[in-house]
Motif scaffolding. Structure first.
Motif, PDB file in Angstrom:
ATOM      1  N   THR A 159       0.824  -1.028   0.010  1.00 51.58           N
ATOM      2  CA  THR A 159       0.017   0.013  -0.065  1.00 51.58           C
ATOM      3  C   THR A 159       0.837   1.330  -0.202  1.00 51.58           C
ATOM      4  O   THR A 159       1.908   1.286   0.545  1.00 51.58           O
ATOM      5  CB  THR A 159      -1.083   0.042   1.242  1.00 51.58           C
ATOM      6  N   GLY A 160       0.327   2.133  -0.794  1.00 49.17           N
ATOM      7  CA  GLY A 160       1.389   3.567  -1.089  1.00 49.17           C
ATOM      8  C   GLY A 160       0.900   4.719  -0.169  1.00 49.17           C
ATOM      9  O   GLY A 160      -0.021   4.583   0.543  1.00 49.17           O
ATOM     10  N   LEU A 161       1.390   5.814  -0.238  1.00 51.95           N
ATOM     11  CA  LEU A 161       1.264   7.125   0.203  1.00 51.95           C
ATOM     12  C   LEU A 161      -0.151   7.564   0.027  1.00 51.95           C
ATOM     13  O   LEU A 161      -0.468   8.247   1.026  1.00 51.95           O
ATOM     14  CB  LEU A 161       2.238   8.068  -0.043  1.00 51.95           C
ATOM     15  N   GLY A 162      -0.646   7.140  -1.018  1.00 46.24           N
ATOM     16  CA  GLY A 162      -1.928   7.870  -1.086  1.00 46.24           C
ATOM     17  C   GLY A 162      -3.147   7.302  -0.371  1.00 46.24           C
ATOM     18  O   GLY A 162      -3.846   8.034   0.268  1.00 46.24           O
ATOM     19  N   ALA A 163      -3.134   5.903  -0.219  1.00 47.67           N
ATOM     20  CA  ALA A 163      -4.184   5.365   0.679  1.00 47.67           C
ATOM     21  C   ALA A 163      -3.758   5.460   2.086  1.00 47.67           C
ATOM     22  O   ALA A 163      -4.693   5.734   2.780  1.00 47.67           O
ATOM     23  CB  ALA A 163      -4.168   3.921   0.316  1.00 47.67           C
ATOM     24  N   ARG A 164      -2.480   5.870   2.338  1.00 48.56           N
ATOM     25  CA  ARG A 164      -1.977   6.130   3.900  1.00 48.56           C
ATOM     26  C   ARG A 164      -2.664   7.368   4.156  1.00 48.56           C
ATOM     27  O   ARG A 164      -3.145   7.585   5.232  1.00 48.56           O
ATOM     28  CB  ARG A 164      -0.447   6.171   3.800  1.00 48.56           C
ATOM     29  N   ASP A 165      -2.704   8.281   3.330  1.00 48.93           N
ATOM     30  CA  ASP A 165      -3.232   9.586   3.290  1.00 48.93           C
ATOM     31  C   ASP A 165      -4.793   9.475   3.611  1.00 48.93           C
ATOM     32  O   ASP A 165      -5.479  10.093   4.504  1.00 48.93           O
ATOM     33  CB  ASP A 165      -2.920  10.652   2.522  1.00 48.93           C
ATOM     34  N   SER A 166      -5.594   8.712   2.874  1.00 48.79           N
ATOM     35  CA  SER A 166      -7.192   8.804   2.694  1.00 48.79           C
ATOM     36  C   SER A 166      -7.277   7.879   3.996  1.00 48.79           C
ATOM     37  O   SER A 166      -8.365   8.340   4.524  1.00 48.79           O
ATOM     38  CB  SER A 166      -7.576   8.281   1.677  1.00 48.79           C
ATOM     39  N   LEU A 167      -6.584   7.070   4.451  1.00 51.05           N
ATOM     40  CA  LEU A 167      -7.040   6.050   5.741  1.00 51.05           C
ATOM     41  C   LEU A 167      -6.801   6.883   6.878  1.00 51.05           C
ATOM     42  O   LEU A 167      -7.496   6.936   7.692  1.00 51.05           O
ATOM     43  CB  LEU A 167      -5.977   5.005   5.745  1.00 51.05           C
ATOM     44  N   ARG A 168      -5.618   7.958   7.142  1.00 51.33           N
ATOM     45  CA  ARG A 168      -5.483   8.382   8.103  1.00 51.33           C
ATOM     46  C   ARG A 168      -6.579   9.575   8.434  1.00 51.33           C
ATOM     47  O   ARG A 168      -6.735  10.057   9.431  1.00 51.33           O
ATOM     48  CB  ARG A 168      -4.194   8.900   8.448  1.00 51.33           C
ATOM     49  N   LEU A 169      -7.042  10.107   7.305  1.00 55.41           N
ATOM     50  CA  LEU A 169      -7.968  11.250   7.426  1.00 55.41           C
ATOM     51  C   LEU A 169      -9.437  10.762   7.638  1.00 55.41           C
ATOM     52  O   LEU A 169     -10.082  11.430   8.676  1.00 55.41           O
ATOM     53  CB  LEU A 169      -8.068  11.880   6.007  1.00 55.41           C
ATOM     54  N   GLU A 170      -9.604   9.626   7.113  1.00 56.37           N
ATOM     55  CA  GLU A 170     -10.854   8.963   7.782  1.00 56.37           C
ATOM     56  C   GLU A 170     -10.908   8.669   9.243  1.00 56.37           C
ATOM     57  O   GLU A 170     -11.924   8.633   9.926  1.00 56.37           O
ATOM     58  CB  GLU A 170     -11.094   7.700   6.944  1.00 56.37           C
TER      59      GLU A 170
END
Length: 375
Positions: free
Chosen positions: A221-232
Motif C-alpha cells: 500500500t502506498g502513500l495515497g491510501a495512507r493519506d485517505s486512511l489517516r484522514l478517515e
C-alpha cells in the motif's frame, strides 16, 4: 522491491516512495478498502521516518522538557503519542515514544527528522543532566502492517511462544522476526485499524517485507491510501494539519498532556507550556480549533477557505481533504473560529470559486478499531 511489485515512485522527504502500486489490488481506492476489509492487512514502507534511541539516566527528564507527555510515568514497553513544542507552544512535530527499558525509543516524521534533531541538540546543550541521542539513520528500516488481518500476518513471523492477544495497543517489544534478531514490534498505527510498526536491520528489510507480502491477505500500500486512511481516522498529518504556529489546544490534542488533574497539566515544564496552560493546569482559551467537515458535494482540498453558513465571513481554512472510499463522500479537516467549531454547525466552503454548503462533523469519520486486550 517496490518497483518490482509495481510501485509508482515519487520523491518524498528525501526518499523515493510509492504513492500507489500498479497491480491487481493496486490503486489508491483498492489499497484503501483492502486495509479496512475483514481478515486483510495493508503493508506500508515507512522507513523514511526517523528512529531515535535516548540513553542516560536523565533521559525521561530531558524528554519532558521537549515534549508535552508523561514520559517518566510510561511503564516499560508502553508508548504514547506526544508533541514536540517550541517556545511559543507551537508544534514542531508529533512523535510516538516508547519506554524500552534500557532506553527510550522515539519515532519522528521523515520530513521533519533533521530539523527535530537540530532542535533536540540545541535543547540538550541547555540541559544539565545525563542524556544522549542515538539516531538510527537508515540502519533500521520500518514497515507498518495495518488492518483487521494484521495480527494474523505478523504472528507468522514471530517466535512460536509469542502471544499477540496479550499485546496491548501502544506497546512495543524487541523480538525476533522470521528468525532475525534485534527487531522491534510496536502495536500502533495511522489508519484507525489494529496494526503494527515493525523495525528490522536494513539488510533484512527486503526479506521480511517479501515474506509478509507472500501472505495472500497482505497488500502493498502506498502513500495515497495512507493519506485517505489517516484522514478517515481523524488523524493529523504534520506540515498540513499541524505546524509550528498551531498549539496542542487548537489542534484538539490537549489529551496528549493527560487529563485536567494530570502531572504534566499541573507542572507544565515543557517548552511553551505558559502559552498552552494556565497556572492551575487548565487550558488557555484559543481562537481557532481543528474540526472535521462533511456534507460538501465536491472534495475540498488543502487551502480551501471556510465561511459561515451565509457564506459572508471567512472563518477558517481546510488543511486536509479527500474523497472517503469507505463513506463514498468527501471529507475534510481544517481550523475554524472556536465559537463555530461545535459539531453540527452549518458552514460554507469555497471550492474552485463556488460556495458549497457543509457541516462541522465529529471525528473520526470512520469508526476506529484499535486493539483491546480481552478481559
Amino acid at each position: 522491491l517496490h518497483k518490482d511489485i509495481g510501485g509508482d515512485m515519487v520523491p518524498f522527504a528525501g526518499y523515493e516512495l510509492p504513492v500507489l502500486y500498479k497491480s491487481e489490488n493496486g490503486g489508491v481506492m483498492k489499497e484503501h478498502l483492502w486495509c479496512r476489509a475483514a481478515g486483510k492487512a495493508a503493508m506500508f514502507d515507512v522507513s523514511h521516518m526517523g528512529q531515535i534511541r535516548w540513553h542516560g539516566k536523565d533521559r525521561a527528564a530531558f524528554l519532558e522538557k521537549i515534549v508535552v507527555g508523561d514520559i517518566a510515568g510510561l511503564k516499560e514497553r508502553s508508548g504514547c503519542l506526544s508533541l514536540v513544542t517550541n517556545e511559543q507552544g507551537g508544534i514542531i512535530d508529533d512523535t510516538v515514544i516508547t519506554n524500552a527499558g534500557d532506553y527510550i525509543y522515539m519515532v519522528v516524521n521523515g520530513a521533519t527528522k533533521f530539523g527535530d534533531m537540530k532542535h533536540f541538540q540545541e535543547q540538550m546543550e541547555k540541559f544539565d543532566g545525563d542524556v544522549t541521542m542515538e539516531y538510527l539513520e537508515d540502519s533500521m528500516q520500518l514497515l507498518a502492517i495495518q488492518g483487521p488481518g494484521a495480527a494474523e500476518a505478523v504472528k507468522k513471523l514471530l517466535p512460536s511462544g509469542f502471544d499477540l492477544t496479550k499485546m496491548a495497543f501502544m506497546t512495543g517489544v524487541v523480538t525476533t522476526l522470521d528468525g532475525i534478531d534485534g527487531c522491534r514490534v510496536t502495536r500502533c498505527g495511522y489508519t484507525g485499524e489494529d496494526g503494527f510498526e515493525i523495525a528490522m536491520p536494513a539488510e533484512n528489510a527486503v526479506s521480511i517485507a517479501s515474506k509478509l507480502l507472500s501472505d495472500p491477505s497482505v497488500n502493498a500500500t502506498g502513500l495515497g491510501a495512507r493519506d485517505s486512511l489517516r484522514l478517515e481516522a481523524g488523524l493529523c498529518l504534520y506540515g498540513h494539519d499541524l505546524n509550528e504556529t498551531i498549539n496542542p489546544v487548537e489542534a484538539t490534542l490537549a489529551w496528549t498532556m493527560g487529563g485536567p488533574k494530570s502531572r504534566r497539566r499541573k507542572e507544565g515544564g515543557f517548552l511553551g507550556a505558559e502559552h498552552i496552560l494556565k497556572p492551575d493546569g487548565k487550558l488557555q482559551k484559543v481562537a481557532k480549533k481543528r474540526v472535521g467537515i462533511m456534507g460538501m458535494k465536491a472534495p475540498a482540498r488543502e487551502g480551501a477557505e471556510i465561511y459561515d453558513a451565509a457564506g459572508e465571513n471567512k472563518i477558517g481554512d481546510v488543511t486536509s481533504g479527500t474523497y472517503s472510499p469507505c463513506l463514498k463522500a468527501p471529507i475534510a479537516m481544517g481550523y475554524v473560529e472556536t465559537p463555530l467549531a461545535k459539531v453540527g454547525t452549518e458552514i460554507s466552503l469555497k471550492i474552485r470559486g463556488k460556495m458549497q454548503k457543509a457541516v462541522i462533523t465529529k471525528m473520526p469519520f470512520v469508526e476506529s478499531h484499535y486493539y483491546r486486550v480481552p478481559e
